[in-house]
Design a protein around this motif. Structure first.
Motif, PDB file in Angstrom:
ATOM      1  N   HIS A   1      79.547  52.943  49.731  1.00 15.60           N
ATOM      2  CA  HIS A   1      79.532  54.153  49.093  1.00 15.60           C
ATOM      3  C   HIS A   1      78.705  54.990  48.176  1.00 15.60           C
ATOM      4  N   PHE A   2      78.045  55.656  48.440  1.00 17.51           N
ATOM      5  CA  PHE A   2      77.109  56.543  47.783  1.00 17.51           C
ATOM      6  C   PHE A   2      77.650  57.620  46.990  1.00 17.51           C
ATOM      7  N   ARG A   3      76.817  57.558  45.836  1.00 19.37           N
ATOM      8  CA  ARG A   3      77.281  58.666  44.902  1.00 19.37           C
ATOM      9  C   ARG A   3      77.025  60.450  45.946  1.00 19.37           C
ATOM     10  N   SER A   4      78.443  60.880  46.038  1.00 15.01           N
ATOM     11  CA  SER A   4      78.850  61.884  46.613  1.00 15.01           C
ATOM     12  C   SER A   4      79.107  62.277  47.430  1.00 15.01           C
ATOM     13  N   ASP A   5      79.376  60.920  48.162  1.00 18.26           N
ATOM     14  CA  ASP A   5      79.561  60.566  49.634  1.00 18.26           C
ATOM     15  C   ASP A   5      80.794  61.400  50.007  1.00 18.26           C
ATOM     16  N   MET A   6      81.436  61.708  51.258  1.00 13.37           N
ATOM     17  CA  MET A   6      82.763  62.791  51.285  1.00 13.37           C
ATOM     18  C   MET A   6      82.357  62.430  53.103  1.00 13.37           C
TER      19      MET A   6
ATOM     20  N   GLN B   1      70.046  55.102  47.836  1.00 11.50           N
ATOM     21  CA  GLN B   1      70.949  55.077  46.544  1.00 11.50           C
ATOM     22  C   GLN B   1      69.997  55.705  45.965  1.00 11.50           C
TER      23      GLN B   1
ATOM     24  N   ARG C   1      76.547  67.280  52.215  1.00 16.01           N
ATOM     25  CA  ARG C   1      77.554  66.690  51.736  1.00 16.01           C
ATOM     26  C   ARG C   1      77.706  65.355  52.982  1.00 16.01           C
TER      27      ARG C   1
END
Lengths: 429, 383
Positions: free
Chosen positions: A170-175, A390, A403
């Motif tokens: 999971h990368f930052r801000s992944d939705m 990353q 996003r």
């Protein structure tokens, strides 16, 4: 933009002309007569016109990777329901046959779309009848879940899962939406004509019923990078040139270094000649981006919107100078997209990017559901994608306008010789 | 237009578009801009006089170093307008409003020294065009007012956070919940300023989805999740709560300290107002900001207020310069506020999940209606 204006995409022009010709025939009533001729006559008539439109299917590597990027894409991920290894192999054999036919511009099956029994549904769905091959390529890869699911090996593939086929973090801000991510098998169909790409996925899905079903699929239009020196750099939906610094097919050393899996660098000999495909569906906040000032847009990207030149000056292909001082830090901001993802910031690591713009209409708020369907082929995602993503999710100011909604990593199997089926190296290793 | 002239027009536009790719100065002749060519040791301005009003310079850097271009007042000190960071081979515009008077132009190759200067004269304005005498004073007034506003908001934020943290740490959930949204409003009103501190923003305002493995989850949304605990969530221990609460107060005080001496520029105010509406568009109107408490409309209101303050501070720069934009902004701020007022309940608002899809869509379209003209504010106020 000079190059873009002059790069008039000859192949599209050819396709357009043929389609025009076809509709002109239809309009003149000749369409009916043609239908009566049957597909064999029709196909041979077509094949004379279309040799240039065909990409070879057989070879050391699959097509659709370093093939000069086409303008249209339909990619589908499948979940496999086959009850046995044999059933799965049979599916891959059927697919291989069908792909070889479709890439030649022929209908699938032995009787095609119109030559079969009057009392049976046609083998080919028919919507590509009369269309040229349109440089169709179909590329197949396997997701991690084909090898093991819920901790259990599947299809006798224990010990065959490559170390490099990781679960992407999971990368930052992944939705990430799970329903449009991952999958056991990926099938990427690219062509210069959207109908040809859709026809390919539709017919492969049909052949798979009972053995595999579509988990998600995505249609893309407009390539977002160049993969050949002959191509101009296209623009993404932010209006910027995308893929200026991409790997191109002619640079064999770079391809071998960053794209193909090499013998000495894999724990799985069956992967030699293959690659890894990273897919990210990156929705763009189009409306807010369009309200950003030109100055902000260029600072976020690190390039001029018009020419694609880096903010440090020159032309599109001038190397960016990340040390050139501006009035407030480097003239190419340190949090600009090119500063964060440039190979200089990642030990020279590059990816073969082969993504597409996409639009899936609008969302419930009336906003464009659109962005970049990012596709990259790399020799190992652990070194060639994860660190760069990353860095991007942590430091790239442009991510404020992005996003990530889907994510996937697939082992792209090597190419095959005539008589072999896609994935054979895995099952016979 | 007959067919022949259409064809000619298309041809001309085509040629311009092509030329424009590498050389923006082509436009100079079509929009009345003054062309400036800056090299390493020359500054060639195509004219040394022009009529008062809106003046546009197209500055092309033909040197090898980064350059800047200035329009200076008669004293040679006061900057009427400037454009920075013009890379080699790059063309940038400078648009200024200047009344009749004597000025200097200056290119500054390498961005050092006094620059290569030349006298520049602005003659009487064209009829009907009134040029405000001293936009610099108006700009300064606007940014001073805004700086005072930021100070006031961070001060209130510190006081509010202390109260919230105390209630949260002591386990008075009822009180903590009632303080959560109103206190956050002080943060949300000045969000672009708070976010400009790249180290403080994530520890105070990161949402869980913003993190990757190994990141610690602290700040407002950590407390939010604990107070409005989702199913299957294990509540924090008293000790953990105290730790989170203490850190929130400390980090907020740090924010307060840093904002006391901040100075702003007019474009930061205008861009900040636009960013606040972007925040509403991408986070609040979609209900993603307050995943657990669903108090998104409080944040919405605060973002809107913050944007309105910035606009009102800048308004004197709009009046007489772009009255139509001024009017449109005034109307659309009021319209969006009226829309939001419909969801007021007691001291606060309806919860996001109680809004219907069509209500959300209406709010989103109200946000777009205001955001579009608001995005044009910067270009006007920097003149």
């Amino acid at each position: 933009m000079h190059a873009e204006s002059s790069g008039s995409q000859p192949s599209t022009g050819v396709t357009m002309n043929r389609r025009l010709l076809l509709s002109a025939m239809g309009a003149g009533g000749a369409g009916l007569a043609l239908g009566a001729l049957g597909h064999r006559a029709y196909a041979s008539q077509e094949s004379q016109q279309t040799v240039d439109d065909q990409v070879p299917f057989y070879g050391e590597h699959q097509s659709g990777i370093i093939t000069e990027a086409q303008d249209r894409m339909h990619t589908a991920a499948f979940d496999v329901q086959a009850r046995s290894r044999e059933e799965l192999i049979e599916l891959l054999q059927n697919w291989t046959r069908a792909i070889a036919q479709m890439m030649k511009g022929q209908p699938v099956g032995t009787s095609g779309a119109v030559d079969g029994s009057y009392d049976a549904p046609p083998e080919d769905t028919g919507e590509a009848l009369g269309l040229p091959a349109s440089r169709l390529t179909v590329t197949i890869g396997f997701g991690r879940t084909l090898f093991e699911k819920d901790g259990k090996a599947r299809f006798g593939l224990d010990g065959k899962l490559p170390e490099a086929l990781i679960e992407l973090p999971h990368f930052r801000s992944d939705m990430i939406e799970e329903a449009r991510s991952n999958g056991d098998i990926i099938v990427q169909a690219c062509a210069d004509d959207p109908q040809v790409a859709v026809h390919a996925i539709r017919n492969l899905s049909r052949l798979a019923f009972g053995k595999a079903n579509v988990r998600w699929s995505q249609i893309g239009f407009g390539r977002t990078s160049k993969t050949s020196t002959a191509q101009s750099t296209p623009r993404n939906l932010f209006g910027f040139k995308d893929g200026t610094n991409n790997i191109v097919a002619e640079h064999t050393d770079e391809i071998n270094e960053h794209v193909w899996v090499q013998k000495q660098r894999t724990d799985q000999p069956w992967m030699v000649g293959g690659s890894y495909m990273v897919i990210r569906r990156i929705r763009m906040h189009i409306e807010t981006w369009d309200r950003a000032t030109l100055g902000e847009q260029e600072n976020l990207v690190g390039r001029l919107k018009g020419s694609g030149a880096p903010l440090s000056g020159g032309e599109e292909f001038t190397a960016p100078d990340f040390t050139m001082a501006g009035s407030n830090g480097p003239i190419i901001p340190v949090d600009s997209h090119i500063a964060v993802v440039h190979p200089d910031a990642h030990q020279g690591i590059k990816m073969l990017r082969r993504g597409f713009n996409y639009t899936d209409g609008s969302d419930g708020l009336g906003r464009l559901d659109a962005g970049l369907f990012f596709i990259a082929f790399v020799t190992d995602a652990r070194t060639h994608f994860v660190p760069i993503q990353q860095a991007m999710s942590a430091n790239d100011a442009m991510t404020e306008y992005l996003r990530n909604t889907s994510s996937g990593l697939y082992a792209i199997v090597p190419g095959v010789r005539e008589g072999q089926y896609l994935g054979q190296q895995l099952f016979e290793s | 237009m007959n067919k022949t002239s259409t064809a000619v027009a298309v041809l001309v536009v085509g040629t311009l578009a092509l030329a424009g790719c590498t050389d923006n100065t082509t436009e100079a002749s079509t929009d009345g801009a003054i062309s400036v060519v800056s090299t390493n040791d020359t500054c060639n301005v195509s004219t040394d006089t022009t009529a008062g009003g809106t003046i546009k310079f197209d500055v092309k850097n033909e040197g090898s170093a980064v350059t800047e271009f200035y329009l200076l007042a008669e004293d040679g000190l006061r900057i009427v307008g400037e454009v920075e960071n013009i890379g080699p081979g790059v063309t940038r515009d400078l648009v200024v409003m200047a009344p009749q008077g004597k000025y200097f132009t200056a290119c500054k190759p390498g961005m050092v020294g006094d620059g290569i200067r030349a006298a520049f004269t602005v003659s009487e304005s064209a009829d009907g065009q009134e040029v405000s005498a001293d936009r610099a004073a108006l700009q300064k007034n606007a940014t001073d007012q805004y700086a005072a506003y930021v100070k006031d908001q961070t001060e209130q934020l510190v006081r509010g956070t202390e109260k919230f943290a105390e209630a949260f740490a002591s386990g008075d959930e009822e009180l903590a919940k009632s303080l959560y949204a109103p206190t956050r409003m002080h943060w949300e009103r000045i969000e672009p300023v708070a976010e400009s501190f790249g180290d403080l923003d994530p520890i105070l305002d990161a949402r869980e989805a913003d993190l990757e493995a190994g990141d610690s989850f602290t700040g407002w949304h950590r407390a939010e999740k604990d107070l409005w605990a989702p199913e299957g969530y294990t509540k924090m221990s008293q000790g953990d709560r105290e730790e989170i609460a203490t850190k929130m107060v400390e980090d907020t005080k740090e924010l307060y300290t840093r904002t006391q001496s901040l100075e702003f520029t007019p474009d930061q105010l205008a861009n900040g107002a636009k960013e606040l509406l972007d925040e509403v568009a991408t986070g609040k109107v979609t209900g993603e900001e307050e995943t657990f408490s669903h108090t998104d409309l409080w944040d919405f209101q605060a973002n809107l207020e913050g944007a309105k303050i910035a606009y009102e501070d800048l308004q004197p720069l709009l009046a007489g310069t772009d009255d139509a934009l001024d009017e449109e902004l005034k109307t659309n701020f009021a319209a969006l506020q009226k829309q939001l007022d419909a969801y007021r309940e007691g001291d606060g608002f309806k919860y996001y999940q109680d809004l219907s899809d069509s209500q959300i869509k209406e709010l989103a379209s109200g946000v777009d209606a205001l955001s579009e003209p608001l995005s044009k504010l910067t270009a006007v106020v920097v003149k």
